[in-house]
Scaffold this motif. Structure first.
Motif, PDB file in Angstrom:
ATOM      1  N   ASP A 146       0.872  -1.069  -0.175  1.00 56.08           N
ATOM      2  CA  ASP A 146       0.007  -0.127  -0.032  1.00 56.08           C
ATOM      3  C   ASP A 146       0.723   1.411  -0.148  1.00 56.08           C
ATOM      4  O   ASP A 146       1.823   1.160   0.539  1.00 56.08           O
ATOM      5  CB  ASP A 146      -0.943  -0.007   1.141  1.00 56.08           C
ATOM      6  CG  ASP A 146      -2.264   0.754   1.142  1.00 56.08           C
ATOM      7  OD1 ASP A 146      -3.217   0.300   0.777  1.00 56.08           O
ATOM      8  OD2 ASP A 146      -2.087   2.167   1.001  1.00 56.08           O
ATOM      9  N   ASN A 147       0.515   2.288  -0.859  1.00 59.68           N
ATOM     10  CA  ASN A 147       1.265   3.505  -0.566  1.00 59.68           C
ATOM     11  C   ASN A 147       0.972   4.459   0.586  1.00 59.68           C
ATOM     12  O   ASN A 147       1.684   5.399   0.635  1.00 59.68           O
ATOM     13  CB  ASN A 147       0.884   4.233  -2.099  1.00 59.68           C
ATOM     14  CG  ASN A 147      -0.456   4.869  -2.121  1.00 59.68           C
ATOM     15  OD1 ASN A 147      -1.192   4.518  -1.228  1.00 59.68           O
ATOM     16  ND2 ASN A 147      -0.471   5.785  -2.948  1.00 59.68           N
ATOM     17  N   ASP A 148      -0.018   4.080   1.265  1.00 60.07           N
ATOM     18  CA  ASP A 148      -0.060   5.018   2.418  1.00 60.07           C
ATOM     19  C   ASP A 148       0.539   4.435   3.793  1.00 60.07           C
ATOM     20  O   ASP A 148       0.503   3.616   4.118  1.00 60.07           O
ATOM     21  CB  ASP A 148      -1.687   5.015   2.846  1.00 60.07           C
ATOM     22  CG  ASP A 148      -1.966   5.961   4.039  1.00 60.07           C
ATOM     23  OD1 ASP A 148      -1.190   6.764   4.354  1.00 60.07           O
ATOM     24  OD2 ASP A 148      -3.329   5.707   4.588  1.00 60.07           O
ATOM     25  N   PRO A 149       1.380   5.525   4.156  1.00 64.77           N
ATOM     26  CA  PRO A 149       2.413   5.050   5.478  1.00 64.77           C
ATOM     27  C   PRO A 149       1.652   4.701   6.617  1.00 64.77           C
ATOM     28  O   PRO A 149       2.146   3.411   7.378  1.00 64.77           O
ATOM     29  CB  PRO A 149       3.148   6.442   5.551  1.00 64.77           C
ATOM     30  CG  PRO A 149       2.242   7.617   5.020  1.00 64.77           C
ATOM     31  CD  PRO A 149       1.749   6.937   3.888  1.00 64.77           C
ATOM     32  N   ASP A 162       3.706   1.894  -4.524  1.00 64.22           N
ATOM     33  CA  ASP A 162       2.578   2.531  -5.253  1.00 64.22           C
ATOM     34  C   ASP A 162       2.332   1.500  -6.575  1.00 64.22           C
ATOM     35  O   ASP A 162       3.319   1.117  -7.214  1.00 64.22           O
ATOM     36  CB  ASP A 162       3.098   3.889  -5.670  1.00 64.22           C
ATOM     37  CG  ASP A 162       1.950   4.801  -5.894  1.00 64.22           C
ATOM     38  OD1 ASP A 162       0.911   4.151  -6.937  1.00 64.22           O
ATOM     39  OD2 ASP A 162       1.755   6.021  -5.577  1.00 64.22           O
ATOM     40  N   GLN A 214       5.651  -0.737   1.772  1.00 67.50           N
ATOM     41  CA  GLN A 214       4.992   0.709   1.181  1.00 67.50           C
ATOM     42  C   GLN A 214       5.513   0.857   0.217  1.00 67.50           C
ATOM     43  O   GLN A 214       6.501   1.243  -0.508  1.00 67.50           O
ATOM     44  CB  GLN A 214       5.360   1.660   2.196  1.00 67.50           C
ATOM     45  CG  GLN A 214       4.544   3.001   2.055  1.00 67.50           C
ATOM     46  CD  GLN A 214       5.126   4.155   2.920  1.00 67.50           C
ATOM     47  OE1 GLN A 214       5.699   4.064   4.024  1.00 67.50           O
ATOM     48  NE2 GLN A 214       5.122   5.425   2.356  1.00 67.50           N
ATOM     49  N   ALA A 269       0.853   0.990   6.259  1.00 69.24           N
ATOM     50  CA  ALA A 269       1.917   0.063   6.266  1.00 69.24           C
ATOM     51  C   ALA A 269       2.453   0.038   7.823  1.00 69.24           C
ATOM     52  O   ALA A 269       2.662  -1.025   8.336  1.00 69.24           O
ATOM     53  CB  ALA A 269       3.113   0.711   5.541  1.00 69.24           C
ATOM     54  N   THR A 270       2.246   1.139   8.488  1.00 70.10           N
ATOM     55  CA  THR A 270       2.482   1.145   9.843  1.00 70.10           C
ATOM     56  C   THR A 270       1.813   0.163  10.678  1.00 70.10           C
ATOM     57  O   THR A 270       2.091  -0.701  11.318  1.00 70.10           O
ATOM     58  CB  THR A 270       2.651   2.695  10.415  1.00 70.10           C
ATOM     59  OG1 THR A 270       3.463   3.354   9.892  1.00 70.10           O
ATOM     60  CG2 THR A 270       2.899   2.619  11.812  1.00 70.10           C
TER      61      THR A 270
END
Length: 307
Positions: free
Chosen positions: A142-145, A169, A167, A148-149
Motif C-alpha cells: 500500500d502507498n499510505d504510510p 505504489d 510501502q 504500512a505502519t
C-alpha cells in the motif's frame, strides 16, 4: 450522516455473521497496534498527510474502523451522502476478498500479493489464506504510510517470512516486483494470487492502468490467479455515480468508475472462473449470504487464472 450513524450502518449490516466477535477482535488488534506505535523505537512516518483524504482510510471508515483522520471522515461522509450504499459495498467487498482467497488457496495457491490492501482487519488475506493453507505466504502493498505502519503492527505476531508489508505504489509496478522484500517472500516462478481488490478504480487510464496490470500479469507464472474487484457506474443512476466520483477528486487518488467490458479487459488472456465477472456481492455467495440491499452495490468482481 454522523460518524456514529455511518459506523452503525456497518455494524447493522454485519449482524448475524459474528459481528460482535469481529468488533471485539478488531478492537483488540487496534489496541495492539497503538501499543506498538508507542514503543520507543517507533518513529511516525514523515510523509504522512493527514489533511488530504486517502481512499484506504476512507474505506476503513466505511467498515467502522478508527484508523482514519478528520479529513478522511469528512470526505467519507460526503461520499456516503452521494451514494448511501458505500458502507454496504465495503462490507461486500471484504466478503468477496475472503471467498476469493479461500478459493485460490483451495486450488493450491500458496502465495498472495495483495496490492492496495488498506488497513488489515478481521478477515484479512493472511487470516483467510492461512486458515485454508497454514503455509501460505502473503505480501501486502500500500502507498499510505499509516497503512504500512499499522499493517506491520497488526501482523507482528505472524510467523517470520509468512507475512510481508511493503510501502509502495501500484502506479510503479516494476518497483513492486523488484522490491527485495517481495523477492524474499514470494517466488514468482511459482503460482501467485495477485489481488487488485477495489484499487484499480483509483488509477486513471492516462496514468497507465492497462500497462500497470499487464506488467503485473506478465510477471506471474502459469497457474497464477488475478483476484479483482472494481467500482462501476452500471448499477446506479449516472448522476449518483458522478456525485460520488466528484468527492474523490479531493482525495489523494481519483475515483474512476468503469463499465463491465472495460473492467473485464484488465484480465487480459487470463481465464475467468465461474461465475465470471459479476456484480460484486454475487461472486461465490449463496442466496442466503446475500445481504439486504445487495442490488445497490455498484461494482464488479471476478477471479481469473493464467494458463
Amino acid at each position: 450522516m454522523t460518524e456514529d450513524a455511518a459506523r452503525g450502518i456497518a455494524r447493522d449490516g454485519a449482524a448475524g455473521d459474528g459481528a460482535s466477535d469481529a468488533t471485539a477482535e478488531r478492537g483488540a488488534a487496534q489496541r495492539v497496534a497503538w501499543q506498538w506505535a508507542r514503543a520507543e523505537d517507533w518513529q511516525p512516518p514523515t510523509e504522512l498527510d493527514t489533511e488530504t483524504p486517502h481512499p484506504a482510510r476512507m474505506y476503513d471508515y466505511y467498515l467502522g474502523g478508527k484508523d482514519n483522520f478528520e479529513a478522511d471522515r469528512r470526505a467519507a461522509e460526503a461520499a456516503i451522502a452521494a451514494y448511501p450504499a458505500l458502507p454496504l459495498l465495503a462490507r461486500t467487498n471484504r466478503a468477496f476478498l475472503g471467498r476469493a482467497v479461500a478459493h485460490a488457496a483451495g486450488l493450491g495457491i500458496r502465495q498472495f500479493l495483495d496490492i492496495g490492501t488498506g488497513i488489515p482487519a478481521v478477515g484479512s488475506t493472511t487470516e483467510v489464506a492461512r486458515r485454508v493453507a497454514p503455509d501460505a505466504r502473503v505480501v501486502y502493498v500500500d502507498n499510505d504510510p499509516i497503512v504500512a505502519t499499522h499493517a506491520r503492527a497488526l501482523l507482528a505476531g505472524h510467523l517470520a517470512g509468512h507475512t510481508t508489508v511493503l510501502q509502495a505504489d501500484l502506479r510503479h509496478p516494476a518497483s513492486i516486483l523488484d522490491d527485495p522484500g517481495l523477492k524474499q517472500a514470494i517466488d514468482l516462478g511459482e503460482p501467485v494470487a495477485l489481488m487488485l481488490v477495489a484499487v484499480l478504480h483509483f488509477i486513471r487510464d492516462e496514468d497507465g492502468a492497462d500497462e500497470i496490470v499487464s506488467t503485473l500479469r506478465d510477471a506471474l507464472a502459469p497457474g497464477s490467479a488475478l483476484i479483482l474487484s472494481h467500482g462501476s457506474p452500471d448499477f446506479v443512476p449516472r448522476e449518483m455515480a458522478d456525485a460520488g466520483t466528484k468527492v474523490y477528486n479531493r482525495a489523494s487518488a481519483p475515483l474512476v468508475l468503469r463499465e463491465r467490458s472495460r473492467v473485464e479487459s484488465f484480465f487480459g488472456d487470463f481465464r475467468l472462473t465461474e461465475p465470471g465477472l459479476v456484480q460484486l456481492p454475487l461472486w461465490g455467495a449463496s442466496e442466503d449470504e446475500l445481504p439486504e440491499g445487495w442490488q445497490q452495490v455498484s461494482a464488479y468482481a471476478g477471479v481469473a487464472f493464467k494458463s
